[in-house]
Design a protein around this motif. Structure first.
Motif, PDB file in Angstrom:
ATOM      1  N   VAL A 177       3.372  11.432   9.207  1.00 52.11           N
ATOM      2  CA  VAL A 177       2.015  11.833   8.823  1.00 52.11           C
ATOM      3  C   VAL A 177       1.366  10.747   7.967  1.00 52.11           C
ATOM      4  CG1 VAL A 177       0.714  13.426   7.347  1.00 52.11           C
ATOM      5  CG2 VAL A 177       2.335  14.324   9.019  1.00 52.11           C
ATOM      6  N   LEU A 178       2.108  10.236   6.989  1.00 56.24           N
ATOM      7  CA  LEU A 178       1.563   9.194   6.105  1.00 56.24           C
ATOM      8  C   LEU A 178       1.338   7.889   6.863  1.00 56.24           C
ATOM      9  CD1 LEU A 178       3.789   9.977   3.026  1.00 56.24           C
ATOM     10  CD2 LEU A 178       1.303  10.185   3.083  1.00 56.24           C
ATOM     11  N   LEU A 179       2.298   7.534   7.694  1.00 54.87           N
ATOM     12  CA  LEU A 179       2.213   6.262   8.423  1.00 54.87           C
ATOM     13  C   LEU A 179       1.016   6.237   9.363  1.00 54.87           C
ATOM     14  CD1 LEU A 179       3.739   3.569   8.863  1.00 54.87           C
ATOM     15  CD2 LEU A 179       4.950   4.676  10.745  1.00 54.87           C
ATOM     16  N   VAL A 180       0.734   7.346   9.993  1.00 51.10           N
ATOM     17  CA  VAL A 180      -0.333   7.394  10.995  1.00 51.10           C
ATOM     18  C   VAL A 180      -1.706   7.646  10.371  1.00 51.10           C
ATOM     19  CG1 VAL A 180      -1.197   8.650  13.014  1.00 51.10           C
ATOM     20  CG2 VAL A 180       1.252   8.124  12.820  1.00 51.10           C
ATOM     21  N   PHE A 181      -1.770   8.509   9.362  1.00 46.75           N
ATOM     22  CA  PHE A 181      -3.072   9.015   8.929  1.00 46.75           C
ATOM     23  C   PHE A 181      -3.570   8.499   7.577  1.00 46.75           C
ATOM     24  CE2 PHE A 181      -1.462  12.383  11.796  1.00 46.75           C
ATOM     25  CZ  PHE A 181      -2.484  12.347  12.740  1.00 46.75           C
ATOM     26  N   LEU A 182      -2.703   7.910   6.743  1.00 48.13           N
ATOM     27  CA  LEU A 182      -3.166   7.475   5.419  1.00 48.13           C
ATOM     28  C   LEU A 182      -3.886   6.132   5.528  1.00 48.13           C
ATOM     29  CD1 LEU A 182      -3.194   8.522   2.517  1.00 48.13           C
ATOM     30  CD2 LEU A 182      -1.180   7.109   2.068  1.00 48.13           C
ATOM     31  N   ARG A 183      -5.065   6.177   6.146  1.00 40.58           N
ATOM     32  CA  ARG A 183      -5.892   4.995   6.357  1.00 40.58           C
ATOM     33  C   ARG A 183      -7.342   5.365   6.019  1.00 40.58           C
ATOM     34  NH1 ARG A 183      -3.441   1.523  10.418  1.00 40.58           N
ATOM     35  NH2 ARG A 183      -1.544   2.437  11.258  1.00 40.58           N
ATOM     36  N   PRO A 184      -8.057   4.474   5.311  1.00 41.65           N
ATOM     37  CA  PRO A 184      -7.596   3.265   4.641  1.00 41.65           C
ATOM     38  C   PRO A 184      -6.693   3.594   3.456  1.00 41.65           C
ATOM     39  CG  PRO A 184      -9.848   3.729   4.009  1.00 41.65           C
ATOM     40  CD  PRO A 184      -9.500   4.713   5.086  1.00 41.65           C
ATOM     41  N   ASP A 185      -5.913   2.629   3.060  1.00 41.07           N
ATOM     42  CA  ASP A 185      -4.955   2.855   1.992  1.00 41.07           C
ATOM     43  C   ASP A 185      -5.683   3.002   0.652  1.00 41.07           C
ATOM     44  OD1 ASP A 185      -2.955   2.043  -0.172  1.00 41.07           O
ATOM     45  OD2 ASP A 185      -1.699   2.232   1.614  1.00 41.07           O
ATOM     46  N   PRO A 186      -5.491   4.144  -0.047  1.00 41.03           N
ATOM     47  CA  PRO A 186      -6.245   4.372  -1.286  1.00 41.03           C
ATOM     48  C   PRO A 186      -5.925   3.377  -2.392  1.00 41.03           C
ATOM     49  CG  PRO A 186      -4.515   6.021  -1.023  1.00 41.03           C
ATOM     50  CD  PRO A 186      -4.590   5.269   0.265  1.00 41.03           C
ATOM     51  N   LEU A 187      -4.678   2.904  -2.451  1.00 40.70           N
ATOM     52  CA  LEU A 187      -4.330   1.957  -3.508  1.00 40.70           C
ATOM     53  C   LEU A 187      -4.976   0.603  -3.262  1.00 40.70           C
ATOM     54  CD1 LEU A 187      -2.744   1.520  -6.101  1.00 40.70           C
ATOM     55  CD2 LEU A 187      -0.770   0.859  -4.737  1.00 40.70           C
ATOM     56  N   LEU A 188      -5.040   0.182  -2.010  1.00 39.92           N
ATOM     57  CA  LEU A 188      -5.730  -1.057  -1.654  1.00 39.92           C
ATOM     58  C   LEU A 188      -7.189  -0.989  -2.099  1.00 39.92           C
ATOM     59  CD1 LEU A 188      -6.341  -3.692  -0.129  1.00 39.92           C
ATOM     60  CD2 LEU A 188      -6.504  -2.343   1.965  1.00 39.92           C
ATOM     61  N   VAL A 189      -7.858   0.095  -1.740  1.00 34.90           N
ATOM     62  CA  VAL A 189      -9.280   0.237  -2.069  1.00 34.90           C
ATOM     63  C   VAL A 189      -9.476   0.297  -3.585  1.00 34.90           C
ATOM     64  CG1 VAL A 189     -11.319   1.693  -1.813  1.00 34.90           C
ATOM     65  CG2 VAL A 189      -9.771   1.375   0.131  1.00 34.90           C
ATOM     66  N   GLY A 218       0.800  -1.214   0.000  1.00 30.58           N
ATOM     67  CA  GLY A 218       0.000   0.000   0.000  1.00 30.58           C
ATOM     68  C   GLY A 218       0.838   1.271   0.000  1.00 30.58           C
ATOM     69  N   ARG A 219       0.209   2.367  -0.374  1.00 32.45           N
ATOM     70  CA  ARG A 219       0.900   3.661  -0.414  1.00 32.45           C
ATOM     71  C   ARG A 219       1.424   4.049   0.969  1.00 32.45           C
ATOM     72  NH1 ARG A 219       1.703   4.784  -5.854  1.00 32.45           N
ATOM     73  NH2 ARG A 219      -0.276   4.794  -6.952  1.00 32.45           N
ATOM     74  N   ARG A 220       0.648   3.768   1.997  1.00 33.94           N
ATOM     75  CA  ARG A 220       0.996   4.217   3.351  1.00 33.94           C
ATOM     76  C   ARG A 220       2.373   3.731   3.762  1.00 33.94           C
ATOM     77  NH1 ARG A 220       0.304   2.531   8.802  1.00 33.94           N
ATOM     78  NH2 ARG A 220      -0.410   0.500   8.090  1.00 33.94           N
ATOM     79  N   LEU A 221       2.604   2.436   3.677  1.00 29.17           N
ATOM     80  CA  LEU A 221       3.891   1.886   4.102  1.00 29.17           C
ATOM     81  C   LEU A 221       5.004   2.251   3.127  1.00 29.17           C
ATOM     82  CD1 LEU A 221       2.872  -1.633   5.471  1.00 29.17           C
ATOM     83  CD2 LEU A 221       3.461   0.425   6.752  1.00 29.17           C
ATOM     84  N   GLY A 222       4.705   2.201   1.827  1.00 27.43           N
ATOM     85  CA  GLY A 222       5.734   2.513   0.839  1.00 27.43           C
ATOM     86  C   GLY A 222       6.241   3.935   0.955  1.00 27.43           C
ATOM     87  N   LEU A 223       5.320   4.897   1.014  1.00 31.41           N
ATOM     88  CA  LEU A 223       5.714   6.305   1.081  1.00 31.41           C
ATOM     89  C   LEU A 223       6.335   6.664   2.432  1.00 31.41           C
ATOM     90  CD1 LEU A 223       2.646   7.959  -0.703  1.00 31.41           C
ATOM     91  CD2 LEU A 223       4.908   7.494  -1.664  1.00 31.41           C
ATOM     92  N   ALA A 224       5.774   6.120   3.525  1.00 31.27           N
ATOM     93  CA  ALA A 224       6.337   6.409   4.849  1.00 31.27           C
ATOM     94  C   ALA A 224       7.774   5.902   4.949  1.00 31.27           C
ATOM     95  CB  ALA A 224       5.474   5.769   5.935  1.00 31.27           C
ATOM     96  N   ALA A 225       8.024   4.694   4.453  1.00 31.71           N
ATOM     97  CA  ALA A 225       9.379   4.136   4.496  1.00 31.71           C
ATOM     98  C   ALA A 225      10.354   5.003   3.709  1.00 31.71           C
ATOM     99  CB  ALA A 225       9.370   2.710   3.943  1.00 31.71           C
TER     100      ALA A 225
END
Length: 437
Positions: free
Chosen positions: A212-224, A97-104
């Protein structure tokens, strides 16, 4: 196990929260808006982080090495590092997902910026080069974050979504260069060389963007987006075709044009931009003046984005691709004829350079999103950004050598004329489209 639509187990059942997005177009619109808000916040921090390398990266190398010939190496290194990071962030995003990829990516860039500060303290050139490679992860992620806003966007919203993300980068990216003197003074006050000051800001900014991305980008837009696309495909009874051919589902013409457009604009922009601070310092301009020119350049890279996105969606990809090439040519000519002591000419040249890059990046990004399928989109986007980063690395590395062996004017003219290669690519794409009906 992958969480995405090409995972057969994921298609058998959906969690209740995910099913609500599948069933409700209104929930999908809400997620689109929420994603944009989170991306905007992260991009404000990310923009401040990327400005450090642009503004003082070449000056640090020049000071440590005592020569101009390798002043382009820092830009080449962090853009090379961004190439590797773009590939990894794209793969991570596709799988997790975008959340983990971008946060990392942002957190890794923050670690690299800390390394640059330590290398300046210890006067260790090898550590500087290694840290700049890692710092590149932040710049790559800042660029890739623009795709997150498009995951839930409709076809007519894609360029606009990219533009909103990029406009938000402006706030941090413009503030960063203007804080060179302030951060330099702060660095000196704590016993750190002045030129390393902006990298202190970069470390804090990248880490905040990642959190910010790790905590708040939920649900993951790419997953959905992937699951929604899979459900639509299954309803059309062609899910097996999507799964077996997802990596082939790329509209080749649009992919080639979009990729070429972004590669050429990146190479031209980075090449001229990298040597501008060195050129200015050689002709008596101070750090505050360098910061002002670069901040205006960065402002024109990002601030026009909202208007650019609307233009790309309204008047078309082809027209804006041609506008990108013409604007970059004008930038190269202005930079070449600018008197070395003229701030006005340099500002105009660097503003045009940023604007041409802006046209090319948003137009190219929209072409790539148009040409790809959600089940392979993130990793394809990552691959494209690898090529963009390599183009930037090439432009950065060659810029110092060309300027040292000839002049800044020659470098600028070469960059301007290189942008003209966009024209035959656009003509080819229109010819192919006409012949294909």
């Amino acid at each position: 196990m992958s969480l995405y639509a090409d995972d057969s187990k994921a298609l058998e059942s959906h969690p209740d929260w995910l099913q609500t997005y599948i069933d409700s177009p209104e929930k999908q619109k809400q997620l689109y808006r929420r994603t944009l808000i989170i991306v905007v916040i992260s991009q404000i921090f990310g923009g401040a982080g990327l400005a450090a390398g642009i503004t003082v990266g070449a000056l640090i190398a020049q000071e440590m090495l005592g020569t101009d010939q390798f002043a382009g190496v820092p830009t080449a290194l962090f853009t090379l590092g961004s190439a590797v990071a773009a590939y990894l962030v794209g793969r991570l995003s596709q799988r997790f997902g975008r959340r983990l990829g971008l946060a990392a990516g942002f957190l890794t860039g923050g670690i690299g910026a800390i390394g640059v500060v330590i290398s300046a303290l210890s006067n260790n050139i090898l550590l500087l080069f290694a840290s700049l490679l890692i710092y590149g992860a932040g710049t790559a992620t800042n660029l890739q974050a623009r795709y997150a806003g498009t995951d839930m966007a409709s076809t007519k919203q894609r360029a606009t979504a990219v533009s909103i993300s990029m406009v938000s980068t402006t706030f941090g990216a413009v503030a960063g260069p203007n804080l060179v003197d302030v951060m330099g003074g702060f660095a000196v006050s704590i016993g750190v060389p002045a030129l390393a000051g902006p990298f202190i800001l970069a470390a804090v900014a990248f880490i905040l963007a990642g959190l910010v991305l790790l905590v708040f980008l939920r649900p993951d837009p790419l997953l959905v987006a992937n699951v929604i696309e899979a459900v639509k495909s299954r309803e059309k009874e062609d899910l097996s075709i999507v799964n077996s051919n997802s990596t082939q589902r790329i509209e080749r013409r649009g992919f080639i044009v979009g990729t070429t457009l972004m590669i050429l604009t990146q190479m031209v922009m980075v090449g001229i931009m990298t040597m501008t601070p060195v050129h200015m310092r050689h002709h008596g301009h101070g750090l505050s003046e360098v910061g002002m020119v670069i901040s205006i350049h960065v402002a024109f890279m990002y601030l026009p984005s909202f208007v650019t996105g609307i233009l790309v969606d309204k008047i078309g990809r082809t027209a804006m691709a041609i506008a990108s090439g013409a604007t970059l040519l004008a930038a190269g000519v202005f930079a070449a004829i600018a008197p070395a002591d003229s701030m006005l000419f340099l500002i105009i040249a660097l503003a045009l350079l940023g604007l041409g890059w802006n046209f090319g990046l948003i137009c190219g990004t929209a072409l790539i999103v148009d040409a790809t399928h959600p089940t392979s989109r993130a990793k394809t986007q990552g691959t494209v950004d690898v090529l963009i980063a390599l183009a930037g690395a090439t432009g950065g590395a060659l810029s110092g050598m060309v300027a040292a062996q000839s002049s800044f004017a020659t470098l600028s003219l070469a960059g301007g004329f290189l942008s003209l290669l966009l024209l035959p690519v656009v003509v080819w794409s229109r010819y192919k489209k006409t012949n294909n009906g």
